[in-house]
Design a protein around this motif. Sequence first.
Motif, PDB file in Angstrom:
ATOM      1  N   THR A 127       0.847  -1.198   0.000  1.00 27.42           N
ATOM      2  CA  THR A 127       0.000   0.000   0.000  1.00 27.42           C
ATOM      3  C   THR A 127       0.878   1.243   0.000  1.00 27.42           C
ATOM      4  O   THR A 127       1.918   1.272   0.649  1.00 27.42           O
ATOM      5  N   VAL A 128       0.429   2.283  -0.714  1.00 26.72           N
ATOM      6  CA  VAL A 128       1.116   3.574  -0.656  1.00 26.72           C
ATOM      7  C   VAL A 128       0.290   4.510   0.211  1.00 26.72           C
ATOM      8  O   VAL A 128      -0.931   4.618   0.045  1.00 26.72           O
ATOM      9  N   LEU A 129       0.948   5.187   1.156  1.00 24.22           N
ATOM     10  CA  LEU A 129       0.287   6.229   1.943  1.00 24.22           C
ATOM     11  C   LEU A 129       0.693   7.569   1.348  1.00 24.22           C
ATOM     12  O   LEU A 129       1.880   7.871   1.239  1.00 24.22           O
ATOM     13  N   ASP A 130      -0.308   8.338   0.959  1.00 29.99           N
ATOM     14  CA  ASP A 130      -0.045   9.570   0.196  1.00 29.99           C
ATOM     15  C   ASP A 130      -0.697  10.740   0.942  1.00 29.99           C
ATOM     16  O   ASP A 130      -1.907  10.864   0.975  1.00 29.99           O
ATOM     17  N   TYR A 131       0.159  11.589   1.539  1.00 29.78           N
ATOM     18  CA  TYR A 131      -0.362  12.674   2.377  1.00 29.78           C
ATOM     19  C   TYR A 131      -0.666  13.953   1.597  1.00 29.78           C
ATOM     20  O   TYR A 131      -1.388  14.814   2.049  1.00 29.78           O
ATOM     21  N   HIS A 132      -0.032  14.139   0.454  1.00 32.23           N
ATOM     22  CA  HIS A 132      -0.132  15.449  -0.213  1.00 32.23           C
ATOM     23  C   HIS A 132      -0.555  15.361  -1.680  1.00 32.23           C
ATOM     24  O   HIS A 132      -0.219  16.234  -2.473  1.00 32.23           O
ATOM     25  N   GLY A 133      -1.232  14.295  -2.022  1.00 31.83           N
ATOM     26  CA  GLY A 133      -1.720  14.171  -3.401  1.00 31.83           C
ATOM     27  C   GLY A 133      -0.596  13.918  -4.401  1.00 31.83           C
ATOM     28  O   GLY A 133      -0.670  14.332  -5.561  1.00 31.83           O
ATOM     29  N   GLY A 134       0.432  13.225  -3.956  1.00 38.51           N
ATOM     30  CA  GLY A 134       1.569  12.934  -4.844  1.00 38.51           C
ATOM     31  C   GLY A 134       1.173  12.076  -6.040  1.00 38.51           C
ATOM     32  O   GLY A 134       1.599  12.315  -7.162  1.00 38.51           O
ATOM     33  N   MET A 135       0.300  11.093  -5.794  1.00 39.13           N
ATOM     34  CA  MET A 135      -0.056  10.176  -6.884  1.00 39.13           C
ATOM     35  C   MET A 135      -0.861  10.927  -7.956  1.00 39.13           C
ATOM     36  O   MET A 135      -0.642  10.730  -9.151  1.00 39.13           O
ATOM     37  N   ALA A 136      -1.751  11.811  -7.521  1.00 33.08           N
ATOM     38  CA  ALA A 136      -2.538  12.594  -8.491  1.00 33.08           C
ATOM     39  C   ALA A 136      -1.596  13.500  -9.285  1.00 33.08           C
ATOM     40  O   ALA A 136      -1.737  13.649 -10.506  1.00 33.08           O
ATOM     41  N   ASP A 137      -0.602  14.078  -8.610  1.00 29.67           N
ATOM     42  CA  ASP A 137       0.361  14.928  -9.320  1.00 29.67           C
ATOM     43  C   ASP A 137       1.192  14.108 -10.297  1.00 29.67           C
ATOM     44  O   ASP A 137       1.560  14.598 -11.367  1.00 29.67           O
ATOM     45  N   MET A 138       1.468  12.863  -9.928  1.00 30.43           N
ATOM     46  CA  MET A 138       2.220  12.007 -10.860  1.00 30.43           C
ATOM     47  C   MET A 138       1.402  11.819 -12.134  1.00 30.43           C
ATOM     48  O   MET A 138       1.934  11.870 -13.235  1.00 30.43           O
ATOM     49  N   GLN A 139       0.110  11.589 -11.933  1.00 31.14           N
ATOM     50  CA  GLN A 139      -0.730  11.385 -13.117  1.00 31.14           C
ATOM     51  C   GLN A 139      -0.822  12.648 -13.967  1.00 31.14           C
ATOM     52  O   GLN A 139      -0.864  12.592 -15.185  1.00 31.14           O
TER      53      GLN A 139
END
Length: 466
Positions: free
Chosen positions: A173-185
Motif C-alpha cells: 500500500t502507498v500512503l499519500d499525504y499530499h496528493g503525490g499520486m494525483a500529481d504524478m498522473q
Amino acid sequence: MITKFIKRILRRDPMVKHTQANNTGAPKRIPKKAHRIDPHLLSKNAVKVTHTLQQAGYEAFIVGGAVRDLALGIGPKDFDVATNATPDQVQRLFRKARLIGRRFQIVHVTFFGKGHPEIIEVSTFRALLDNAGDHVAESGRILRDNVWGSQGEDAARRDFTINAMYYDPSSETVLDYHGGMADMQKKTLRMIGDPAKRYREDPVRMLRAVRFAAKTGFELDSATREPIAKLGKLLNDVPSARLFDEILKLLMSGYSWKAIQGLKDAGLHHGLLPLLDHILDKGEDSKGANDFVKLALANTDDRIQSGKSVSAGFLFATLLWPDLLKNWKANSAKGMANIPALHDAMDDTIATQSSGMTIQRRFESDMREIWSMQPRFERRVGRYPYRLIESPRFRAGYDFMLLRCATGELNSTIGQWWTDFIAADPAGQDELMASVKNESGNSQSPAKRRRRRKPKSVVPPESAAS
Ligand code: ATP
Ligand code: MG
C-alpha cells in the motif's frame, strides 16, 4: 510472548508524545491496483529492513525518491526507509548499522552481497521545524532536527508531493499525504506548503525542482515555479559544499543538458559555474564552447542512462575546459611557453570557479591530471607515447582528447592515431610512430604552434605527467 509484547510497547514510548503533538491529516491509502508498483523493482535489502522493523513492532516504509521512481516504473538507485523507531532502536535491530550525523541523525544499515555493498538509509519520522521552536531555544541547534514527529509531520517536511509518499512492502500500500499520486498522473511537480516559504527555509529546493523536472519530464506547477525568479539569489548563502553536492547530483542525473537548460530558464545558473554563465548567456558568441560542453554532457547522460559509471573529475574538467582554453590561449599570446601557459591557465580557471562554487579537492586533482595530459597527446615522438599510455589516468585523458576531436578543436587524425596505437601490438605501434614523421601540420593547437617557435619549451615538464 507477553514480555515481548511489553517490550514492543516500551520501545514505542519515545514516539508517543510527538505523534500526539501534531496532526497533519490522514493520508490517502492507495492499493496495489491503483499504484501498480512492480515488487520486482524493490531492493530485497530495503524490504528486509522494513520487515525487521515491523516485526519488532515499529512502523516502517520505503519513502521519498524511491517511491516516486517505483511509481514511474523506474528501478530506484537507492532506497530510504522511514520509521517511528528512534535511531538507537533501529541500530539495535541490525548487525551492520551505523549512526550517522548529529544535527540530522540517521542510521545506515549495510548489506554485503555479490556486488557493491548496499546501504539502506533509515530515518526516524521528524517533527516540523515550526513546531519544534521551543526545542531550538532550549536544546540548541544540534537537537533541532532530531525532534521526532508523526508520519504526517514527516511528510509535510518533505519537498515535493511526489517525494512524500510512503510504501509498505508488506501490504503493498502507498500512503499519500499530499496528493503525490494525483500529481504524478498530471505530470506535475508541486512543492508541499507555501513554495516561497519552503525555498527560504532551504534554497537548495530550487535546484532540486529543476533537477526533478528534468529527470521526470514533469512541469513545475505555476505556484512552485513563480517564486524562483525572485528567490534564486538566496543560493548565494548556501554553503559551498552543499551546493556542490546538489550540482553534482544534477549533472549526474542522466538528464544534465536538460537540467542545465532548466537552470537557465529559471535564472539559477549565475554564480554556480562561471562557464554556465557565459555559455548560457552569450549563446552564439561562445558556440565552440557550447558545442564542447553539449557533447560532453550528452556523453555523460548516455553513460548514466545505460548504467555506466561517470567520473565527476572528468565531468568538471569538460565543463571548465572552454574557460581553460581561453586562458591558455591568452597566456600563449602573451609569449608564455606552452606548458607553463597551460598550468597558469589551470590555476586561473580553478580560482575563478572557486569564487562561485568550490569543486572538492579530490575532483580538482583529477581535473588537473586530465588537462595536463592534453598537450602530451600531440607529442608522438620518441618514448613519449609509450610513457603516456602508462599513466594511471590515461583512459580519462584519452576520452577527453576524443571529445576535443569530435568538436573539431583537435585534428581527428590524432584521435584516430591514438585509438590505433592503443589497439596495436608492439610492431604496429612502431609503424604508427614512423607514420607520424610523414604527417605534416596535423595539429592546430597552441601547443604545436608554440613548439615550432620555441623548441626548448617543447618537452612537457614532468609535472605534466600524472
Ligand atoms: P534521488 O533520486 O536524487 O535520490 P530523492 O528524492 O531520493 O532523489 P534525496 O536527496 O535522496 O532525493 O532525498 C530523499 C528524500 O528526502 C526526498 O525524496 C525528499 O522527500 C526528502 N528531501 C531531500 N532533500 C530535501 C530538502 N532539501 N527539503 C525537503 N525534503 C527533502
Ligand atoms: Mg534518494
